[in-house]
Design a protein around this motif. Structure first.
Motif, PDB file in Angstrom:
ATOM      1  N   VAL A  75       0.837  -1.210   0.000  1.00 48.16           N
ATOM      2  CA  VAL A  75       0.000   0.000   0.000  1.00 48.16           C
ATOM      3  C   VAL A  75       0.867   1.253   0.000  1.00 48.16           C
ATOM      4  CG1 VAL A  75      -1.650   1.334   1.387  1.00 48.16           C
ATOM      5  CG2 VAL A  75      -1.962  -1.136   1.082  1.00 48.16           C
ATOM      6  N   LEU A  76       1.877   1.273   0.854  1.00 41.90           N
ATOM      7  CA  LEU A  76       2.759   2.437   0.927  1.00 41.90           C
ATOM      8  C   LEU A  76       3.517   2.632  -0.385  1.00 41.90           C
ATOM      9  CD1 LEU A  76       3.701   4.665   2.822  1.00 41.90           C
ATOM     10  CD2 LEU A  76       5.531   3.144   3.612  1.00 41.90           C
ATOM     11  N   GLY A  77       4.020   1.536  -0.936  1.00 39.45           N
ATOM     12  CA  GLY A  77       4.718   1.636  -2.219  1.00 39.45           C
ATOM     13  C   GLY A  77       3.796   2.048  -3.346  1.00 39.45           C
ATOM     14  N   GLY A  78       2.551   1.560  -3.332  1.00 35.39           N
ATOM     15  CA  GLY A  78       1.591   1.946  -4.352  1.00 35.39           C
ATOM     16  C   GLY A  78       1.244   3.422  -4.285  1.00 35.39           C
ATOM     17  N   ALA A  79       1.111   3.949  -3.067  1.00 37.38           N
ATOM     18  CA  ALA A  79       0.824   5.380  -2.900  1.00 37.38           C
ATOM     19  C   ALA A  79       1.966   6.223  -3.469  1.00 37.38           C
ATOM     20  CB  ALA A  79       0.610   5.695  -1.421  1.00 37.38           C
ATOM     21  N   ALA A  80       3.199   5.830  -3.153  1.00 37.60           N
ATOM     22  CA  ALA A  80       4.363   6.564  -3.659  1.00 37.60           C
ATOM     23  C   ALA A  80       4.454   6.470  -5.180  1.00 37.60           C
ATOM     24  CB  ALA A  80       5.637   6.019  -3.020  1.00 37.60           C
ATOM     25  N   LEU A  81       4.200   5.282  -5.717  1.00 37.83           N
ATOM     26  CA  LEU A  81       4.266   5.084  -7.162  1.00 37.83           C
ATOM     27  C   LEU A  81       3.221   5.928  -7.880  1.00 37.83           C
ATOM     28  CD1 LEU A  81       5.354   3.573  -9.642  1.00 37.83           C
ATOM     29  CD2 LEU A  81       3.692   1.759  -9.158  1.00 37.83           C
ATOM     30  N   GLY A  82       1.987   5.942  -7.374  1.00 40.53           N
ATOM     31  CA  GLY A  82       0.944   6.736  -7.993  1.00 40.53           C
ATOM     32  C   GLY A  82       1.274   8.209  -8.010  1.00 40.53           C
ATOM     33  N   TYR A  83       1.836   8.694  -6.907  1.00 38.67           N
ATOM     34  CA  TYR A  83       2.215  10.116  -6.830  1.00 38.67           C
ATOM     35  C   TYR A  83       3.328  10.440  -7.829  1.00 38.67           C
ATOM     36  CZ  TYR A  83       4.024  14.511  -4.988  1.00 38.67           C
ATOM     37  OH  TYR A  83       4.451  15.802  -4.875  1.00 38.67           O
ATOM     38  N   VAL A  84       4.350   9.596  -7.886  1.00 41.51           N
ATOM     39  CA  VAL A  84       5.486   9.842  -8.781  1.00 41.51           C
ATOM     40  C   VAL A  84       5.034   9.830 -10.243  1.00 41.51           C
ATOM     41  CG1 VAL A  84       7.648   8.872  -9.644  1.00 41.51           C
ATOM     42  CG2 VAL A  84       7.237   9.012  -7.183  1.00 41.51           C
ATOM     43  N   ILE A  85       4.189   8.891 -10.613  1.00 41.07           N
ATOM     44  CA  ILE A  85       3.711   8.820 -11.995  1.00 41.07           C
ATOM     45  C   ILE A  85       2.916  10.062 -12.366  1.00 41.07           C
ATOM     46  CG2 ILE A  85       2.078   7.617 -13.518  1.00 41.07           C
ATOM     47  CD1 ILE A  85       2.959   5.006 -12.208  1.00 41.07           C
ATOM     48  N   ALA A  86       1.990  10.462 -11.503  1.00 39.14           N
ATOM     49  CA  ALA A  86       1.158  11.632 -11.799  1.00 39.14           C
ATOM     50  C   ALA A  86       1.990  12.908 -11.901  1.00 39.14           C
ATOM     51  CB  ALA A  86       0.077  11.786 -10.736  1.00 39.14           C
ATOM     52  N   MET A  87       2.948  13.078 -10.992  1.00 41.88           N
ATOM     53  CA  MET A  87       3.793  14.267 -11.026  1.00 41.88           C
ATOM     54  C   MET A  87       4.712  14.248 -12.239  1.00 41.88           C
ATOM     55  SD  MET A  87       2.845  16.201  -8.598  1.00 41.88           S
ATOM     56  CE  MET A  87       4.129  17.398  -8.902  1.00 41.88           C
ATOM     57  N   GLY A  88       5.194  13.071 -12.606  1.00 44.42           N
ATOM     58  CA  GLY A  88       6.051  12.976 -13.783  1.00 44.42           C
ATOM     59  C   GLY A  88       5.325  13.363 -15.055  1.00 44.42           C
ATOM     60  N   ILE A  89       4.114  12.870 -15.230  1.00 46.92           N
ATOM     61  CA  ILE A  89       3.319  13.221 -16.407  1.00 46.92           C
ATOM     62  C   ILE A  89       2.959  14.704 -16.389  1.00 46.92           C
ATOM     63  CG2 ILE A  89       1.082  12.843 -17.537  1.00 46.92           C
ATOM     64  CD1 ILE A  89       1.290   9.927 -16.680  1.00 46.92           C
ATOM     65  N   HIS A  90       2.658  15.220 -15.208  1.00 45.69           N
ATOM     66  CA  HIS A  90       2.348  16.642 -15.053  1.00 45.69           C
ATOM     67  C   HIS A  90       3.521  17.509 -15.511  1.00 45.69           C
ATOM     68  CE1 HIS A  90       0.876  20.336 -13.146  1.00 45.69           C
ATOM     69  NE2 HIS A  90       2.079  20.459 -12.613  1.00 45.69           N
ATOM     70  N   ASP A  91       4.730  17.173 -15.068  1.00 46.04           N
ATOM     71  CA  ASP A  91       5.909  17.961 -15.423  1.00 46.04           C
ATOM     72  C   ASP A  91       6.249  17.822 -16.905  1.00 46.04           C
ATOM     73  OD1 ASP A  91       6.121  18.885 -12.855  1.00 46.04           O
ATOM     74  OD2 ASP A  91       7.662  17.449 -12.247  1.00 46.04           O
ATOM     75  N   LEU A  92       6.087  16.618 -17.450  1.00 46.38           N
ATOM     76  CA  LEU A  92       6.351  16.431 -18.878  1.00 46.38           C
ATOM     77  C   LEU A  92       5.387  17.242 -19.728  1.00 46.38           C
ATOM     78  CD1 LEU A  92       7.067  12.584 -19.126  1.00 46.38           C
ATOM     79  CD2 LEU A  92       8.682  14.456 -19.520  1.00 46.38           C
ATOM     80  N   ALA A  93       4.124  17.270 -19.340  1.00 45.89           N
ATOM     81  CA  ALA A  93       3.125  18.041 -20.080  1.00 45.89           C
ATOM     82  C   ALA A  93       3.433  19.532 -20.017  1.00 45.89           C
ATOM     83  CB  ALA A  93       1.726  17.761 -19.526  1.00 45.89           C
ATOM     84  N   ASN A  94       3.800  20.019 -18.842  1.00 52.40           N
ATOM     85  CA  ASN A  94       4.135  21.435 -18.700  1.00 52.40           C
ATOM     86  C   ASN A  94       5.375  21.797 -19.501  1.00 52.40           C
ATOM     87  OD1 ASN A  94       1.988  21.858 -17.047  1.00 52.40           O
ATOM     88  ND2 ASN A  94       3.157  22.099 -15.163  1.00 52.40           N
ATOM     89  N   SER A  95       6.355  20.894 -19.507  1.00 51.16           N
ATOM     90  CA  SER A  95       7.586  21.143 -20.248  1.00 51.16           C
ATOM     91  C   SER A  95       7.320  21.226 -21.745  1.00 51.16           C
ATOM     92  CB  SER A  95       8.604  20.039 -19.953  1.00 51.16           C
ATOM     93  OG  SER A  95       9.773  20.218 -20.709  1.00 51.16           O
TER      94      SER A  95
END
Length: 222
Positions: free
Chosen positions: A164-184
């Motif tokens: 659960v803890l790893g899944g929460a971290a993974l979901g956050y990292v993926i969403a933030m990564g896509i967010h930053d790529l889109a903004n870039s």
């Protein structure tokens, strides 16, 4: 309540320095939990909880997608730009989930299957919550729902705590990564579009500027 943040980033944890810190912590948590998931395990007994708690946990695990779907429709109704971000984020998250489940092959707490890490419910919920929090001022409330989903997976004896803890971290990292790529990518496209618009003399009135621009467009079409 459904106020949309101006731009793709708002105040608080969406600021660059804060994002970097949170993303680094999330990545570290994911790595540590993934290492724990690779360790040998034996089946365990279900947690000693009241029957009603187990039933509620099972219902949440089976119907959490309804909450995500309804919340997504409401969000899209207020801001259609969030549609593609949600779709892309959840697709990438699902691909990562399936890949890790197959690669890690961790045994479930009940010993029946070997696809425990990471918790798919938790990963999707936290990825969804991150997108919502970046787009809407009320979006942080979805983190509370995501946390409830994660706890329900432990209470129902479907996952280990580190899944659960790893899944929460993974979901956050993926969403933030896509967010930053889109903004870039948007920042790279915007200057190109602006440079293609010819500058108009400042001394001309608005009607003269429109006529001059029309003549330039006509010349380009010949």
């Amino acid at each position: 309540m459904f106020e949309v943040k101006k731009g793709l980033t708002g105040k608080g944890f969406a600021q660059p320095k804060t994002k970097l810190i949170l993303a680094s912590i999330a990545l570290l948590i994911f790595v540590v939990t993934a290492i724990i998931a690779l360790l040998p395990k034996s089946p365990t007994e279900p947690p000693e909880l009241p029957q009603i708690v187990r039933q509620v946990a099972g219902e949440i695990g089976g119907k959490y997608w309804w909450a995500l779907a309804i919340g997504g429709l409401v969000a899209i109704w207020h801001d259609r730009r969030v549609l593609w971000r949600l779709v892309v984020t959840l697709l990438v998250a699902q691909l990562a989930i399936e890949t890790l489940k197959f690669t890690v092959g961790e045994m479930r707490p009940d010993g029946r299957f070997f696809n425990s890490f990471p918790s798919g419910h938790t990963t999707a919920s936290f990825a969804y919550a991150t997108v919502m929090s970046l787009r809407f001022r009320w979006g942080w409330l979805w983190f509370l729902f995501a946390a409830i989903v994660g706890l329900s997976r432990i209470a129902s004896h479907a996952h280990w705590w580190h899944d659960v803890l790893g899944g929460a971290a993974l979901g956050y990292v993926i969403a933030m990564g896509i967010h930053d790529l889109a903004n870039s990518s948007q920042r790279k496209v915007s200057p190109t579009k602006l440079s293609s618009v010819p500058e108009q003399p400042e001394h001309l009135g608005s009607s003269e500027q429109l006529r001059l621009q029309g003549n330039q467009n006509a010349g380009q079409g010949e």
